[in-house]
Design an enzyme around this catalytic site. Structure first.
Site, PDB file in Angstrom:
ATOM      1  CG  ASP A 221       5.011   5.925 -19.502  1.00 50.34           C
ATOM      2  OD1 ASP A 221       6.347   5.774 -18.830  1.00 50.34           O
ATOM      3  OD2 ASP A 221       4.760   4.489 -19.759  1.00 50.34           O
ATOM      4  CB  CYS A 222       2.893   4.085 -25.121  1.00 48.47           C
ATOM      5  SG  CYS A 222       3.521   3.347 -26.384  1.00 48.47           S
ATOM      6  N   GLY A 223       5.511   5.900 -26.289  1.00 49.87           N
ATOM      7  CA  GLY A 223       5.971   6.580 -27.183  1.00 49.87           C
ATOM      8  C   GLY A 223       5.794   6.188 -28.703  1.00 49.87           C
TER       9      GLY A 223
END
Length: 340
Positions: free
Chosen positions: A71-73
């Site tokens: 869930d990396c931005g």
């Protein structure tokens, strides 16, 4: 009969589709989301008949990993697993960005995926897959045969350059060195511009928009009143640092640094207005950043090629150590800020 799962990009997502085919070795779907096993990872494991694992607690060897759900931005984590050629499913909407963006290609990375973007294909497609795999295996052989002559010519030409002596050889070496230097600088310039365009400018736009909303709506004054009891005293800042470093909160607060950005902007505005003394700026900086890097701990150890046993012990050690070092850093910063 093996189960094949097609992972599509979500609405507004990027990349893919990815084809996941489990086998006797690749039997784990790792979830690197900082909050247990993500529903997408759990669904992929259910459809493929593999096991979903929380990589924060139970690291898995890359050879045994069927896919990684993150869930990396847009920082390093989104490119870590594509770099190792592990199919990566980002549940957030994100195009290639960050220092490892060049490894995020459509055949290994997909973003914005939800549980509704997973397609199950039964073993009927195995013959097609075998044909594709066979073509992939045969292609380098054909290509090697076709390019044998040019490669030999290039090698011979390179050897002839090496054998040049005298004034002509010196000029040749200087020319090749200058060309190599220019190529390096040109590539560095491209990567710099790409980093500025994809990372720095969007963040600056976000901060500018946030400042405008705060100033226009007056919400800054309201939130500042809530933060003032914590941000206006050493004890309050220590408590704030302790809250942001709690092991069950820090991996959730770290991604994207949104929490630190918002609180830091509010505190900075109040310091500029004179509501909070200026000498609290340094300890406040440490108080709102105790969680930095806590979400990246397992990824960083993976990049360092640490063993699974080392990762399983190192991640909780880092998280719990922040509970001690976070508030302690606030106290040290407070005494170092005298005279501001």
């Amino acid at each position: 009969m093996s189960k094949t799962v097609i992972v599509h990009k979500g609405k507004g997502g990027w990349g893919g589709p990815l084809t996941l085919v489990p086998d006797a070795k690749k039997r784990y779907v790792i979830s690197v989301t900082g909050g247990g096993i993500h529903p997408v990872a759990e669904k992929i494991a259910q459809l493929t008949g593999t096991t979903a694992v929380d990589a924060f607690k139970n690291p898995v060897e890359k050879e045994e990993t069927l896919a990684a759900v993150i869930d990396c931005g847009g920082t390093a984590r989104c490119g870590t697993y594509p770099r190792m050629r592990i199919p990566t499913v980002n549940v957030k909407l994100q195009a290639p960005s960050g220092p490892l963006a060049k490894f995020m290609t459509e055949d290994i990375f997909v973003s914005g995926t939800t549980v509704n973007d997973l397609e199950l294909i039964n073993g009927n497609s195995s013959s097609l897959e075998e044909t594709v795999v066979q073509e992939i295996k045969e292609e380098p052989i054909v290509r090697e045969m076709e390019e044998a002559t040019p490669e030999a010519a290039a090698t011979a030409s390179e050897e002839s350059y090496e054998n040049k002596k005298g004034f002509i050889g010196l000029i040749d070496k200087i020319g090749r060195a200058a060309g190599s230097f220019i190529n390096i600088m040109y590539q560095a310039g491209r990567e710099t511009i790409e980093t500025v365009m994809t990372n720095i400018l969007p963040f600056m736009a976000f901060v500018a928009t946030l400042i405008g909303i705060i100033n226009y709506t007056g919400i800054g004054d309201l939130i500042a009143k809530v933060l003032s009891p914590l941000a206006g005293s050493l004890i309050g800042l220590v408590i704030l640092g302790l809250i942001t470093s709690l092991p069950f909160l820090s991996p959730l607060l770290a991604p994207g640094a949104v929490i630190a950005s918002v609180i830091g902007l509010l505190i900075g505005t109040e310091i500029a207005n004179g509501t909070i003394p200026a000498h609290y700026a340094l300890p406040a900086l440490f108080a709102i950043n105790s969680q930095v890097g806590c979400d990246f701990a397992p990824v960083g150890m993976t990049l360092g090629e640490a063993d699974p046993a080392t990762i399983s012990s190192g991640v909780p050690s880092i998280l719990f150590s922040r509970v001690l070092t976070g508030p302690l850093a606030v106290v040290v910063a407070y005494f170092m800020s005298f005279g501001l």
